[in-house]
Design an enzyme around this catalytic site. Structure first.
Site, PDB file in Angstrom:
ATOM      1  N   HIS A 165     -11.142  24.880 -33.014  1.00 54.07           N
ATOM      2  CA  HIS A 165     -10.787  24.515 -31.637  1.00 54.07           C
ATOM      3  C   HIS A 165     -11.889  23.723 -30.947  1.00 54.07           C
ATOM      4  O   HIS A 165     -11.955  23.696 -29.712  1.00 54.07           O
ATOM      5  CB  HIS A 165     -10.411  25.772 -30.836  1.00 54.07           C
ATOM      6  CG  HIS A 165      -9.146  26.413 -31.325  1.00 54.07           C
ATOM      7  ND1 HIS A 165      -8.772  27.695 -31.001  1.00 54.07           N
ATOM      8  CD2 HIS A 165      -8.153  25.923 -32.123  1.00 54.07           C
ATOM      9  CE1 HIS A 165      -7.606  27.973 -31.586  1.00 54.07           C
ATOM     10  NE2 HIS A 165      -7.225  26.916 -32.274  1.00 54.07           N
ATOM     11  N   GLY A 191     -11.605  39.924 -34.371  1.00 56.61           N
ATOM     12  CA  GLY A 191     -11.450  39.721 -32.930  1.00 56.61           C
ATOM     13  C   GLY A 191     -10.554  38.573 -32.527  1.00 56.61           C
ATOM     14  O   GLY A 191     -10.919  37.798 -31.653  1.00 56.61           O
TER      15      GLY A 191
HETATM   16  P1  OAD Z   1      -7.622  36.354 -27.567  1.00 57.79           P
HETATM   17  O1  OAD Z   1      -8.193  36.572 -26.216  1.00 57.79           O
HETATM   18  O2  OAD Z   1      -6.201  35.946 -27.645  1.00 57.79           O
HETATM   19  O3  OAD Z   1      -7.781  37.689 -28.420  1.00 57.79           O
HETATM   20  C1  OAD Z   1      -9.002  38.376 -28.478  1.00 57.79           C
HETATM   21  C2  OAD Z   1      -8.850  39.497 -29.479  1.00 57.79           C
HETATM   22  O4  OAD Z   1     -10.125  40.107 -29.637  1.00 57.79           O
HETATM   23  C3  OAD Z   1      -7.889  40.610 -29.049  1.00 57.79           C
HETATM   24  O5  OAD Z   1      -7.044  40.938 -30.140  1.00 57.79           O
HETATM   25  C4  OAD Z   1      -8.811  41.784 -28.685  1.00 57.79           C
HETATM   26  O6  OAD Z   1      -8.227  43.040 -28.974  1.00 57.79           O
HETATM   27  C5  OAD Z   1      -9.986  41.521 -29.601  1.00 57.79           C
HETATM   28  N1  OAD Z   1     -11.273  42.023 -29.125  1.00 57.79           N
HETATM   29  C6  OAD Z   1     -11.755  42.058 -27.857  1.00 57.79           C
HETATM   30  N2  OAD Z   1     -13.008  42.504 -27.829  1.00 57.79           N
HETATM   31  C7  OAD Z   1     -13.356  42.752 -29.122  1.00 57.79           C
HETATM   32  C8  OAD Z   1     -14.547  43.203 -29.758  1.00 57.79           C
HETATM   33  N3  OAD Z   1     -15.638  43.504 -29.061  1.00 57.79           N
HETATM   34  N4  OAD Z   1     -14.547  43.312 -31.115  1.00 57.79           N
HETATM   35  C9  OAD Z   1     -13.420  43.030 -31.829  1.00 57.79           C
HETATM   36  N5  OAD Z   1     -12.274  42.606 -31.277  1.00 57.79           N
HETATM   37  C10 OAD Z   1     -12.242  42.451 -29.954  1.00 57.79           C
HETATM   38  O7  OAD Z   1      -8.599  35.332 -28.317  1.00 57.79           O
HETATM   39  P2  OAD Z   1      -8.279  34.427 -29.592  1.00 57.79           P
HETATM   40  O8  OAD Z   1      -7.412  35.144 -30.557  1.00 57.79           O
HETATM   41  O9  OAD Z   1      -9.583  33.912 -30.071  1.00 57.79           O
HETATM   42  O10 OAD Z   1      -7.892  28.411 -27.692  1.00 57.79           O
HETATM   43  O11 OAD Z   1      -7.458  33.250 -28.930  1.00 57.79           O
HETATM   44  C11 OAD Z   1      -7.075  32.163 -29.717  1.00 57.79           C
HETATM   45  C12 OAD Z   1      -7.178  30.895 -28.915  1.00 57.79           C
HETATM   46  O12 OAD Z   1      -6.437  31.030 -27.692  1.00 57.79           O
HETATM   47  C13 OAD Z   1      -8.583  30.545 -28.449  1.00 57.79           C
HETATM   48  O13 OAD Z   1      -9.340  29.873 -29.425  1.00 57.79           O
HETATM   49  C14 OAD Z   1      -8.327  29.682 -27.258  1.00 57.79           C
HETATM   50  C15 OAD Z   1      -7.195  30.446 -26.604  1.00 57.79           C
HETATM   51  O14 OAD Z   1      -6.354  29.693 -25.782  1.00 57.79           O
HETATM   52  C16 OAD Z   1      -8.574  27.303 -27.334  1.00 57.79           C
HETATM   53  O15 OAD Z   1      -9.579  27.342 -26.649  1.00 57.79           O
HETATM   54  C17 OAD Z   1      -7.973  26.066 -27.864  1.00 57.79           C
END
Ligand code: OAD
Length: 265
Positions: A132, A208
């Site tokens: 990204h 995560g």
């Molecule tokens: P999300 O915010 O959708 O998901 C974060 C995940 O991390 C969730 O499943 C939480 O349960 C988990 N989580 C939170 N804290 C944690 C910790 N300390 N250890 C382990 N897990 C934890 O974020 P992404 O999946 O990265 O796109 O989102 C994908 C994309 O959506 C991002 O790259 C961004 C966003 O729109 C762009 O910027 C293009």
């Protein structure tokens, strides 16, 4: 904070954790796919966590699409400058360091991240594939040439304030953040290398991520379809949890160092 849930448990007592240790012991080629949860314990908010996620406070439609930037460039540039300053001021956490140390244990490790920060690199991982983009690599909206950032870090208030984006000297186009917005294509080279890494891996660690943003979420799905074990580290159930081989309910900064410790025992 929510990741306290994972911290308070002794994960080394969990059968999923034991299976993760066994899988890692046997693995020769690993792909790590990280998401916002990997950087949460460094102090960077995730996107979709209910109370603290960026998309629960800010409107993605107003901030993270090419149309939003053309409609209101000052709003979008100011918001990303706030985030750029935030990212530059935090430090990698124990999870990032553990991922970097995997390279000393397993012959081949490819780190693929959806994160636009550079915390994996600052922890010592090399060749990180940024699906990204990068918040510290702005470029011209029109001609796509990279724009050199000034040495001073932005120091914006929470949520940013309206800031006009710089104009690129060659073509007069507006400078845009170097991140991939909704509806945009992923950087082709990073995506192809990530596909290649997944198809050649004998273990995939997913750390995560909510697993709902495509095509990134396709990578673990492809691994599973090919019979490659996929182990998730996440404090909560994700969209991938029902399908992965194992889910370890832990925070990245607790679970990943514990995994390395268990390997060394
Ligand atoms: P999300 O915010 O959708 O998901 C974060 C995940 O991390 C969730 O499943 C939480 O349960 C988990 N989580 C939170 N804290 C944690 C910790 N300390 N250890 C382990 N897990 C934890 O974020 P992404 O999946 O990265 O796109 O989102 C994908 C994309 O959506 C991002 O790259 C961004 C966003 O729109 C762009 O910027 C293009």
């Amino acid at each position: 904070m929510r990741y306290g849930i994972g911290m308070s448990r002794d994960i080394s007592a969990s059968p999923d954790f034991d299976r993760a240790v066994d899988a890692l012991r046997r693995a020769r080629r690993i792909t790590v796919l990280s998401g916002a949860g990997a950087s949460a314990e460094s102090g960077i908010p995730t996107f979709r966590d209910a109370l603290t996620g960026l998309w629960s406070t800010f409107d993605a439609e107003q901030l993270a699409t090419p149309d939003a930037f053309l409609r209101d460039p000052d709003l979008v540039w100011g918001w990303y400058e706030w985030r750029r300053g935030q990212v530059a001021r935090v430090q990698p956490n124990a999870g990032h360091f553990a991922v970097a140390q995997l390279g000393a244990i397993v012959p081949a490790v490819t780190v693929v991240t959806q994160n636009v920060d550079d915390l994996h690199e600052r922890a010592g991982s090399t060749g990180v594939l940024h699906l990204h983009g990068s918040i510290a690599a702005p470029r011209c909206f029109d001609c796509a040439r990279p724009w050199p950032l000034p040495a001073d870090l932005p120091d914006e208030p929470e949520g940013g304030r309206r800031l006009p984006p710089p104009r690129y000297t060659h073509c007069g186009g507006m400078v845009r953040p170097g991140v991939v917005w909704f509806g945009e294509a992923l950087p082709r080279g990073a995506w192809q290398r990530a596909e290649h890494a997944i198809s050649g891996s004998d273990l995939v660690l997913v750390i995560g991520t909510s697993g709902i943003v495509y095509p990134a979420a396709e990578l673990p799905e492809r691994a599973l379809a090919a019979g490659t074990p996929v182990i998730e580290f996440n404090i909560d159930e994700s969209a991938l949890s029902p399908y992965v081989t194992r889910s370890v309910r832990t925070s990245a900064a607790v679970g990943l160092p514990a995994l390395l410790d268990a390997l060394g025992e």
